[in-house]
Design a protein around this motif. Sequence first.
Motif, mmCIF file in Angstrom:
data_model
loop_
_atom_site.group_PDB
_atom_site.id
_atom_site.type_symbol
_atom_site.label_atom_id
_atom_site.label_comp_id
_atom_site.label_asym_id
_atom_site.label_seq_id
_atom_site.Cartn_x
_atom_site.Cartn_y
_atom_site.Cartn_z
ATOM 1 N N LEU A 1 -8.118 4.215 2.716
ATOM 2 C CA LEU A 1 -7.026 3.664 3.508
ATOM 3 C C LEU A 1 -6.463 4.733 4.440
ATOM 4 N N PRO A 2 -6.083 4.337 5.645
ATOM 5 C CA PRO A 2 -5.440 5.315 6.536
ATOM 6 C C PRO A 2 -4.100 5.743 5.950
ATOM 7 N N GLY B 1 -0.154 6.777 5.718
ATOM 8 C CA GLY B 1 1.010 6.059 6.233
ATOM 9 C C GLY B 1 1.179 4.721 5.548
ATOM 10 N N LEU B 2 1.713 3.745 6.280
ATOM 11 C CA LEU B 2 2.048 2.445 5.695
ATOM 12 C C LEU B 2 0.875 1.706 5.064
ATOM 13 N N PRO B 3 -0.337 1.721 5.658
ATOM 14 C CA PRO B 3 -1.415 0.995 4.988
ATOM 15 C C PRO B 3 -1.673 1.501 3.563
ATOM 16 N N ARG B 4 -1.574 2.799 3.373
ATOM 17 C CA ARG B 4 -1.783 3.375 2.042
ATOM 18 C C ARG B 4 -0.553 3.151 1.162
ATOM 19 N N THR B 5 0.622 3.377 1.715
ATOM 20 C CA THR B 5 1.866 3.241 0.955
ATOM 21 C C THR B 5 2.102 1.799 0.507
ATOM 22 N N ASN B 6 1.755 0.844 1.345
ATOM 23 C CA ASN B 6 1.998 -0.566 1.033
ATOM 24 C C ASN B 6 0.901 -1.214 0.207
ATOM 25 N N HIS B 7 -0.196 -0.534 -0.012
ATOM 26 C CA HIS B 7 -1.322 -1.159 -0.723
ATOM 27 C C HIS B 7 -0.932 -1.473 -2.169
ATOM 28 N N TRP B 8 -1.378 -2.623 -2.653
ATOM 29 C CA TRP B 8 -1.019 -3.072 -4.005
ATOM 30 C C TRP B 8 -1.430 -2.055 -5.066
ATOM 31 N N SER B 9 -2.560 -1.372 -4.872
ATOM 32 C CA SER B 9 -3.036 -0.439 -5.906
ATOM 33 C C SER B 9 -2.128 0.786 -6.014
ATOM 34 N N ARG B 10 -1.594 1.247 -4.898
ATOM 35 C CA ARG B 10 -0.656 2.375 -4.946
ATOM 36 C C ARG B 10 0.664 1.940 -5.567
ATOM 37 N N ARG B 11 1.109 0.755 -5.203
ATOM 38 C CA ARG B 11 2.339 0.235 -5.799
ATOM 39 C C ARG B 11 2.176 0.093 -7.315
ATOM 40 N N MET B 12 1.032 -0.407 -7.732
ATOM 41 C CA MET B 12 0.788 -0.582 -9.171
ATOM 42 C C MET B 12 0.660 0.772 -9.859
ATOM 43 N N ASP B 13 0.051 1.744 -9.200
ATOM 44 C CA ASP B 13 -0.050 3.105 -9.734
ATOM 45 C C ASP B 13 1.352 3.643 -10.026
ATOM 46 N N GLN B 14 2.243 3.538 -9.051
ATOM 47 C CA GLN B 14 3.599 4.054 -9.250
ATOM 48 C C GLN B 14 4.402 3.191 -10.222
#
Length: 168
Positions: free
Chosen positions: A15-16, A18-31
């Motif tokens: 993922l690029p 910025g927002l595409p990475r920050t908003n991705h469901w997998s990152r949200r679930m990780d945190q």
Amino acid sequence: TPFSMLYHWQYAHRLPSGLPRTNHWSRRMDQAMIHFCCAMMSFASTGNSKYFLANTLFNMDCFYRQFLQEVVPKRNQRRIGMSIFFYSLPLLLRRDFLSYFQLFVLFALSGWLFAKYPIGGWSHAVFHLVLDLIPPIMFATALNLSSSQSQLEVAAHCAILADTNLGS
């Protein structure tokens, strides 16, 4: 860790930034799962159901906020820091200074690795390796709680019975 592994293995590098990475469901679930772990660690650090409940409620709110439309990274980082502080505070209060100092050093080292990236792209991997040293400290401190003693006696009794049955 399954969500952390999924995010880092499959998405973080694709993922690029910025927002595409920050908003991705997998990152949200990780945190979000960091908050689940922090709630569990609060029970490991106290064995106290009321303290665990208070931490669980706070971490459930943090978990929920990971999935709001607007991502606020500073708020998320601050809440992760608070969750870590809340589960480690009981060690300090019961004067388990060695365990608290060990955790403090690991948190400081991992924070430095995360913020400064001193060894380039490997910093994040080393950051995760440092974090892997936290559960054994928490397991050891949980074994010393008075609330753990009856379960340890049952486990010891089972081990004796298993050895007796396997040894004959």
